[in-house]
Enzyme design. Structure first.
Site, mmCIF file in Angstrom:
data_model
loop_
_atom_site.group_PDB
_atom_site.id
_atom_site.type_symbol
_atom_site.label_atom_id
_atom_site.label_comp_id
_atom_site.label_asym_id
_atom_site.label_seq_id
_atom_site.Cartn_x
_atom_site.Cartn_y
_atom_site.Cartn_z
ATOM 1 N N VAL A 53 0.863 -1.063 -0.151
ATOM 2 C CA VAL A 53 0.091 -0.044 -0.124
ATOM 3 C C VAL A 53 0.783 1.297 0.080
ATOM 4 C CG1 VAL A 53 -1.667 1.426 1.475
ATOM 5 C CG2 VAL A 53 -1.919 -1.225 1.085
ATOM 6 N N ASP A 100 -9.721 8.490 -44.082
ATOM 7 C CA ASP A 100 -10.420 8.506 -45.252
ATOM 8 C C ASP A 100 -9.874 9.961 -45.715
ATOM 9 O OD1 ASP A 100 -11.628 10.614 -43.615
ATOM 10 O OD2 ASP A 100 -13.665 9.636 -43.888
ATOM 11 N N THR A 153 -11.108 12.801 -46.085
ATOM 12 C CA THR A 153 -11.100 13.907 -45.426
ATOM 13 C C THR A 153 -10.113 14.114 -44.264
ATOM 14 O OG1 THR A 153 -13.028 12.960 -44.156
ATOM 15 C CG2 THR A 153 -13.574 14.227 -46.178
#
Length: 102
Positions: A43, A90, A92
């Site tokens: 911890v 793509d 664009t």
């Protein structure tokens, strides 16, 4: 971040096992308290500010990408995008999910 997470997890397990064995030998067989010491060490190793540090780092990365006109909707996407070597778009320049939707 995934690699860092794996690295810190392995380090914590190794340190906890070593702590358990050393404490077990030092206390002559008290496994219960040795296990408690090992859990306490586990911890204590994880920094409590780690989630905040990761969030701030990702937010700064998004700000830098926004300056370069790269808009990202989700912060974890920045990490994933930083790990890729090839980006397919793509005509664009839009990133898609390889699904045909209307």
């Amino acid at each position: 971040l995934d690699q860092f997470g794996r690295w810190i997890s392995v380090a914590v397990v190794v340190i906890c096992v070593a702590t358990f064995v050393v404490d077990l030998i030092a206390r002559d067989g008290s496994a219960g308290s040795s296990f408690g010491v090992a859990i306490g060490v586990a911890v204590a190793i994880i920094p409590e500010g780690l989630p905040a540090m990761v969030t701030v780092t990702l937010a700064l990365a998004v700000t830098t990408m926004a300056r370069h006109k790269a808009i990202v909707r989700k912060l974890p996407a920045v990490e994933t995008l930083g790990c890729v070597s090839v980006v397919c778009t793509d005509k664009t320049g839009t990133l898609t999910k390889n699904e045909m939707t209307v």
